[in-house]
Design a protein around this motif. Structure first.
Motif, PDB file in Angstrom:
ATOM      1  N   VAL A 216       0.839  -1.199   0.000  1.00 53.46           N
ATOM      2  CA  VAL A 216       0.000   0.000   0.000  1.00 53.46           C
ATOM      3  C   VAL A 216       0.875   1.250   0.000  1.00 53.46           C
ATOM      4  O   VAL A 216       0.611   2.210  -0.740  1.00 53.46           O
ATOM      5  CB  VAL A 216      -0.948  -0.001   1.217  1.00 53.46           C
ATOM      6  CG1 VAL A 216      -1.749   1.300   1.276  1.00 53.46           C
ATOM      7  CG2 VAL A 216      -1.890  -1.197   1.154  1.00 53.46           C
ATOM      8  N   THR A 217       1.920   1.238   0.823  1.00 53.19           N
ATOM      9  CA  THR A 217       2.851   2.370   0.839  1.00 53.19           C
ATOM     10  C   THR A 217       3.488   2.545  -0.532  1.00 53.19           C
ATOM     11  O   THR A 217       3.626   3.666  -1.030  1.00 53.19           O
ATOM     12  CB  THR A 217       3.930   2.156   1.907  1.00 53.19           C
ATOM     13  OG1 THR A 217       3.309   1.963   3.183  1.00 53.19           O
ATOM     14  CG2 THR A 217       4.864   3.352   1.990  1.00 53.19           C
ATOM     15  N   ASP A 218       3.874   1.432  -1.153  1.00 48.79           N
ATOM     16  CA  ASP A 218       4.472   1.495  -2.490  1.00 48.79           C
ATOM     17  C   ASP A 218       3.482   2.072  -3.504  1.00 48.79           C
ATOM     18  O   ASP A 218       3.863   2.880  -4.364  1.00 48.79           O
ATOM     19  CB  ASP A 218       4.917   0.095  -2.940  1.00 48.79           C
ATOM     20  CG  ASP A 218       6.051  -0.454  -2.082  1.00 48.79           C
ATOM     21  OD1 ASP A 218       6.725   0.347  -1.404  1.00 48.79           O
ATOM     22  OD2 ASP A 218       6.250  -1.679  -2.102  1.00 48.79           O
ATOM     23  N   ALA A 219       2.215   1.663  -3.409  1.00 49.19           N
ATOM     24  CA  ALA A 219       1.195   2.159  -4.338  1.00 49.19           C
ATOM     25  C   ALA A 219       0.999   3.666  -4.188  1.00 49.19           C
ATOM     26  O   ALA A 219       0.882   4.393  -5.184  1.00 49.19           O
ATOM     27  CB  ALA A 219      -0.120   1.425  -4.108  1.00 49.19           C
ATOM     28  N   LEU A 220       0.983   4.146  -2.942  1.00 49.66           N
ATOM     29  CA  LEU A 220       0.845   5.587  -2.712  1.00 49.66           C
ATOM     30  C   LEU A 220       2.062   6.334  -3.249  1.00 49.66           C
ATOM     31  O   LEU A 220       1.936   7.399  -3.864  1.00 49.66           O
ATOM     32  CB  LEU A 220       0.673   5.863  -1.220  1.00 49.66           C
ATOM     33  CG  LEU A 220      -0.698   5.538  -0.615  1.00 49.66           C
ATOM     34  CD1 LEU A 220      -0.630   5.521   0.904  1.00 49.66           C
ATOM     35  CD2 LEU A 220      -1.746   6.537  -1.089  1.00 49.66           C
ATOM     36  N   THR A 221       3.235   5.773  -3.038  1.00 50.47           N
ATOM     37  CA  THR A 221       4.464   6.406  -3.526  1.00 50.47           C
ATOM     38  C   THR A 221       4.456   6.515  -5.045  1.00 50.47           C
ATOM     39  O   THR A 221       4.873   7.531  -5.623  1.00 50.47           O
ATOM     40  CB  THR A 221       5.690   5.607  -3.059  1.00 50.47           C
ATOM     41  OG1 THR A 221       5.695   5.545  -1.626  1.00 50.47           O
ATOM     42  CG2 THR A 221       6.975   6.255  -3.531  1.00 50.47           C
ATOM     43  N   GLU A 222       3.942   5.465  -5.703  1.00 50.11           N
ATOM     44  CA  GLU A 222       3.923   5.434  -7.163  1.00 50.11           C
ATOM     45  C   GLU A 222       2.742   6.193  -7.768  1.00 50.11           C
ATOM     46  O   GLU A 222       2.674   6.379  -8.985  1.00 50.11           O
ATOM     47  CB  GLU A 222       3.889   3.976  -7.627  1.00 50.11           C
ATOM     48  CG  GLU A 222       5.151   3.190  -7.258  1.00 50.11           C
ATOM     49  CD  GLU A 222       4.944   1.692  -7.339  1.00 50.11           C
ATOM     50  OE1 GLU A 222       3.843   1.260  -7.779  1.00 50.11           O
ATOM     51  OE2 GLU A 222       5.867   0.949  -6.955  1.00 50.11           O
ATOM     52  N   GLY A 223       1.802   6.616  -6.912  1.00 47.57           N
ATOM     53  CA  GLY A 223       0.658   7.367  -7.400  1.00 47.57           C
ATOM     54  C   GLY A 223      -0.486   6.507  -7.911  1.00 47.57           C
ATOM     55  O   GLY A 223      -1.354   6.991  -8.641  1.00 47.57           O
TER      56      GLY A 223
END
Length: 368
Positions: free
Chosen positions: A236-243
């Motif tokens: 989830v953190t990765d998804a937010l970072t990637e937009g």
């Protein structure tokens, strides 16, 4: 050595978390916040005490003791736990998080190697202690979200995925206060049913965040190095970072969502939290893609399955014997509560994916 302390209070019942590490009590202060009236305090302490410290030697001693003698095993907070009772004293150890516990009447001791696991465990057990006190006073727990306006509370009930959190957040974005996102305490009071919050992290899907206009602000904080609740999946953190704005799913078909600690509902999402309310209306939603928000012709009533019980909650088995035995009057109390709540205005509704239309529909329904 300085001792830090946070007192947590709801409905005149208190629990105190103490520690020589300020971040442990700060976590409790931040986590329970306004929902359970958390505040810094000093000795003498109110109610049962949870003392939580970084103490590797003490932790290792309890681990050895449990390994050398007869013990039981349980899965607690998704982690294996060894435990044993010696009269009223219960000792326990979780190797995965290097946490040790010693529970005695009025005092629960937690030790570990690192501050964050100790802080999480202290908050979890403080909540369980206060839950036990409230249930001993006759409060019951409903699987429901809740929003409050002028003291009047809309309770939203349904199975997982029915739209409880969506309904509460839409109302909270429309001038209401958020009382709870998944679970509430209820008890019959003077001519009605009183409602209290159950503080917990709130899971809000990426798609819903985007639809509510909250995604960009959350992503900016993540990119700046701020973190959401530590139980959140790294994906989830990765998804937010990637937009990524679309819903995120794991291999088992479960949606992975950002996890907001209660204080972050205020600081990150701009919501206002309520500490109590009086039940005024029940809503049973279902979300159907492409649907126009509407009231369903076939209404639903509250049932026994909407109440919390040991059979429906297995993440935190009562290893430490905190929950009082169910009184003979408990079933009757639950029936009285069910009857009182079913006597309120009830609405089975359908929501679509148009957030603006859903919000307008819910605001009108809730203000009737």
């Amino acid at each position: 050595m300085t001792t830090h302390a946070t007192r947590i209070t709801s409905a005149a019942r208190s629990v105190t978390v103490t520690s020589s590490t300020a971040s442990v009590t700060d976590w409790a202060l931040d986590y329970f916040g306004p929902w359970w009236n958390a505040c810094a305090t000093s000795s003498p302490y109110s109610g049962p005490v949870v003392s939580a410290d970084i103490a590797p030697a003490e932790t290792a001693g309890i681990a050895r003791q449990l390994a050398d003698y007869d013990h039981h095993e349980a899965l607690y907070a998704s982690s294996p736990m060894l435990y044993a009772a010696d009269g009223p004293t219960v000792s326990a150890y979780q190797a995965a998080d290097e946490l040790a516990y010693c529970s005695e009447p009025g005092h629960l001791r937690i030790t570990g190697h690192d501050a964050l696991p100790v802080a999480l465990a202290a908050a979890r057990l403080a909540r369980e202690l206060l839950r036990a006190k409230l249930m001993g006073d006759g409060w019951k727990i409903l699987h429901a979200s809740a929003a409050v306006k002028d003291g009047q509370t809309v309770l939203t009930l349904g199975d997982k995925g029915a739209g409880k959190t969506t309904t509460a957040l839409l109302l909270a974005r429309s001038g209401w206060q958020l009382l709870a996102n998944d679970r509430v305490f209820v008890r019959t009071g003077n001519d009605g049913v009183d409602v209290l919050p159950w503080p917990s992290a709130a899971a809000v899907g990426l798609g819903l965040l985007d639809a509510l206009g909250l995604y960009d602000g959350v992503r900016e904080r993540v990119l700046a190095g701020q973190t959401l609740h530590p139980t959140q999946a790294q994906a989830v953190t990765d998804a937010l970072t990637e937009g990524q704005r679309l819903p995120l799913w794991n291999d088992s078909g479960k949606e992975l969502k950002p996890q907001f600690a209660p204080s972050q509902l205020v600081t990150w999402l701009g919501l206002t939290l309520a500490t109590e309310g009086r039940a005024a209306r029940l809503v049973f939603p279902r979300v159907t893609p492409g649907a126009t928000p509407a009231t369903d012709a076939q209404g639903r009533t509250l049932t026994g399955g909407d109440f919390f019980n040991a059979a429906t909650e297995d993440r935190y088995p009562d290893v430490f014997g905190l929950t009082p035995p169910e009184a003979d009057t408990s079933r009757v109390q639950r029936e009285v509560l069910t009857q009182a709540l079913n006597g309120l205005p009830r609405h089975s509704i359908t929501l679509g994916h148009d957030v603006k239309a859903n919000a307008e529909f819910l605001a009108e329904l809730a203000d009737q």
